[in-house]
Design a protein around this motif. Sequence first.
Motif, PDB file in Angstrom:
ATOM      1  N   ILE A 172     101.890  45.387  55.183  1.00 22.13           N
ATOM      2  CA  ILE A 172     101.237  46.328  54.273  1.00 22.13           C
ATOM      3  C   ILE A 172     101.855  47.712  54.406  1.00 22.13           C
ATOM      4  O   ILE A 172     102.123  48.392  53.402  1.00 22.13           O
ATOM      5  N   VAL A 173     102.097  48.160  55.662  1.00 21.50           N
ATOM      6  CA  VAL A 173     102.722  49.469  55.874  1.00 21.50           C
ATOM      7  C   VAL A 173     104.103  49.516  55.228  1.00 21.50           C
ATOM      8  O   VAL A 173     104.470  50.503  54.572  1.00 21.50           O
ATOM      9  N   GLY A 174     104.886  48.453  55.408  1.00 19.57           N
ATOM     10  CA  GLY A 174     106.200  48.400  54.773  1.00 19.57           C
ATOM     11  C   GLY A 174     106.105  48.465  53.264  1.00 19.57           C
ATOM     12  O   GLY A 174     106.893  49.164  52.605  1.00 19.57           O
ATOM     13  N   PHE A 175     105.118  47.754  52.711  1.00 21.97           N
ATOM     14  CA  PHE A 175     104.901  47.778  51.258  1.00 21.97           C
ATOM     15  C   PHE A 175     104.505  49.179  50.797  1.00 21.97           C
ATOM     16  O   PHE A 175     104.936  49.664  49.740  1.00 21.97           O
ATOM     17  N   TYR A 176     103.632  49.843  51.585  1.00 26.79           N
ATOM     18  CA  TYR A 176     103.246  51.216  51.265  1.00 26.79           C
ATOM     19  C   TYR A 176     104.474  52.113  51.129  1.00 26.79           C
ATOM     20  O   TYR A 176     104.600  52.895  50.173  1.00 26.79           O
ATOM     21  N   PHE A 177     105.376  52.031  52.103  1.00 26.96           N
ATOM     22  CA  PHE A 177     106.562  52.893  52.079  1.00 26.96           C
ATOM     23  C   PHE A 177     107.469  52.563  50.891  1.00 26.96           C
ATOM     24  O   PHE A 177     108.062  53.462  50.281  1.00 26.96           O
ATOM     25  N   LEU A 178     107.590  51.277  50.568  1.00 24.54           N
ATOM     26  CA  LEU A 178     108.403  50.895  49.415  1.00 24.54           C
ATOM     27  C   LEU A 178     107.805  51.434  48.114  1.00 24.54           C
ATOM     28  O   LEU A 178     108.532  51.948  47.254  1.00 24.54           O
ATOM     29  N   ILE A 179     106.484  51.331  47.987  1.00 24.83           N
ATOM     30  CA  ILE A 179     105.830  51.840  46.775  1.00 24.83           C
ATOM     31  C   ILE A 179     105.964  53.354  46.703  1.00 24.83           C
ATOM     32  O   ILE A 179     106.213  53.925  45.628  1.00 24.83           O
ATOM     33  N   PHE A 180     105.803  54.014  47.848  1.00 23.21           N
ATOM     34  CA  PHE A 180     105.987  55.474  47.884  1.00 23.21           C
ATOM     35  C   PHE A 180     107.376  55.857  47.398  1.00 23.21           C
ATOM     36  O   PHE A 180     107.528  56.741  46.536  1.00 23.21           O
ATOM     37  N   ALA A 181     108.402  55.199  47.909  1.00 26.18           N
ATOM     38  CA  ALA A 181     109.773  55.521  47.517  1.00 26.18           C
ATOM     39  C   ALA A 181     110.016  55.212  46.045  1.00 26.18           C
ATOM     40  O   ALA A 181     110.679  55.990  45.340  1.00 26.18           O
ATOM     41  N   TYR A 182     109.465  54.097  45.571  1.00 28.48           N
ATOM     42  CA  TYR A 182     109.672  53.720  44.171  1.00 28.48           C
ATOM     43  C   TYR A 182     109.041  54.739  43.229  1.00 28.48           C
ATOM     44  O   TYR A 182     109.680  55.220  42.288  1.00 28.48           O
ATOM     45  N   PHE A 183     107.765  55.064  43.466  1.00 28.64           N
ATOM     46  CA  PHE A 183     107.088  56.013  42.573  1.00 28.64           C
ATOM     47  C   PHE A 183     107.695  57.410  42.653  1.00 28.64           C
ATOM     48  O   PHE A 183     107.745  58.126  41.649  1.00 28.64           O
ATOM     49  N   LEU A 225     102.163  57.039  50.778  1.00 29.31           N
ATOM     50  CA  LEU A 225     102.741  57.583  52.010  1.00 29.31           C
ATOM     51  C   LEU A 225     101.645  57.880  53.027  1.00 29.31           C
ATOM     52  O   LEU A 225     101.744  57.482  54.205  1.00 29.31           O
ATOM     53  N   PHE A 226     100.586  58.557  52.597  1.00 29.78           N
ATOM     54  CA  PHE A 226      99.503  58.895  53.518  1.00 29.78           C
ATOM     55  C   PHE A 226      98.749  57.650  53.977  1.00 29.78           C
ATOM     56  O   PHE A 226      98.334  57.560  55.142  1.00 29.78           O
ATOM     57  N   LEU A 227      98.572  56.672  53.085  1.00 29.47           N
ATOM     58  CA  LEU A 227      97.933  55.423  53.492  1.00 29.47           C
ATOM     59  C   LEU A 227      98.764  54.702  54.544  1.00 29.47           C
ATOM     60  O   LEU A 227      98.212  54.109  55.479  1.00 29.47           O
ATOM     61  N   ALA A 228     100.081  54.756  54.420  1.00 32.15           N
ATOM     62  CA  ALA A 228     100.961  54.124  55.406  1.00 32.15           C
ATOM     63  C   ALA A 228     100.822  54.791  56.773  1.00 32.15           C
ATOM     64  O   ALA A 228     100.686  54.115  57.800  1.00 32.15           O
ATOM     65  N   ILE A 229     100.858  56.125  56.795  1.00 36.16           N
ATOM     66  CA  ILE A 229     100.738  56.847  58.059  1.00 36.16           C
ATOM     67  C   ILE A 229      99.378  56.582  58.697  1.00 36.16           C
ATOM     68  O   ILE A 229      99.276  56.310  59.903  1.00 36.16           O
TER      69      ILE A 229
END
Length: 276
Positions: free
Chosen positions: A24-35, A56-60
């Motif tokens: 999930i954290v990895g997915f969060y970072f990918l979505i952050f970078a994409y958007f 990004l904040f959800l990942a952290i």
Amino acid sequence: MIFQDFFQYFDIWDAVESGLYYAIVGFYFLIFAYFLLMRFRTSKKLYWFYFSLLFLFLAIGRVFFIVYNFYAPELDVSMSNLELLGLMMIFYRFATFFTWMGISCLMGVFGTLILSPIAEIKNSEKGVKRFLRQKNVKITLKICLIVFPIIVGILALALSDALFMDPNLRDQYNPLFELDLTFFGYPTGRFVLNFILLPLMVLIIPFLFVYLALKTFGVLRRSYALNAIGFFIYFSGRITQGVLVGFPHVRAILPPLLILLSLLIIVIANNYEQLR
């Protein structure tokens, strides 16, 4: 078992659950970078900026929760109970702080959608609607929506442990520590954050997307509808995480899988078309 050779409390189901949250954290970072890079960089729309920072904040925040839930308890062999309890509360405070930073971004998304020109079609020129159409009023409301969760996050960092400590942690590491007034077994601060402020702030988002889906047509309607479904499933995953405390096997699998499914739906929803 291999886990018992290295860990006291970490078992196979903890490994499964933490592994899913790593995904999930990895997915969060990918979505952050994409958007941020593919949407905001090309459109310069604040909607995509808020949406990217949300993940990004959800990942952290999730990283801090992973340490708090799975790894910090293992330090009890090298730290005193009071030191370990203090360290775990630090992890909890930072996890809560970054989660509320994410909610602040979510409120930015809400403000952008509900107070934008696209949401003002056929607005009356009288009364409250006319007042809300004023530029200064809209800016003030957007700022308030964003700032309030930030204040809550700062309070979570600053206020006493007695307001936020998990009673189970207190009983395990420092039974003499007095918690603040409790509601349904939760200290005041934790109860207010998790059962009052958090639902009020986040449940409005999927209902907003449902409303916008009903008011629009075509591709935009499908985008809004999928966003609503995605956020409903996401919050369902977060809720079941707390509800299934007595069912560790189900709790290790169902909530993170629901969250992963919701993230996939949200990505698909926002690939239909950039919101104008």
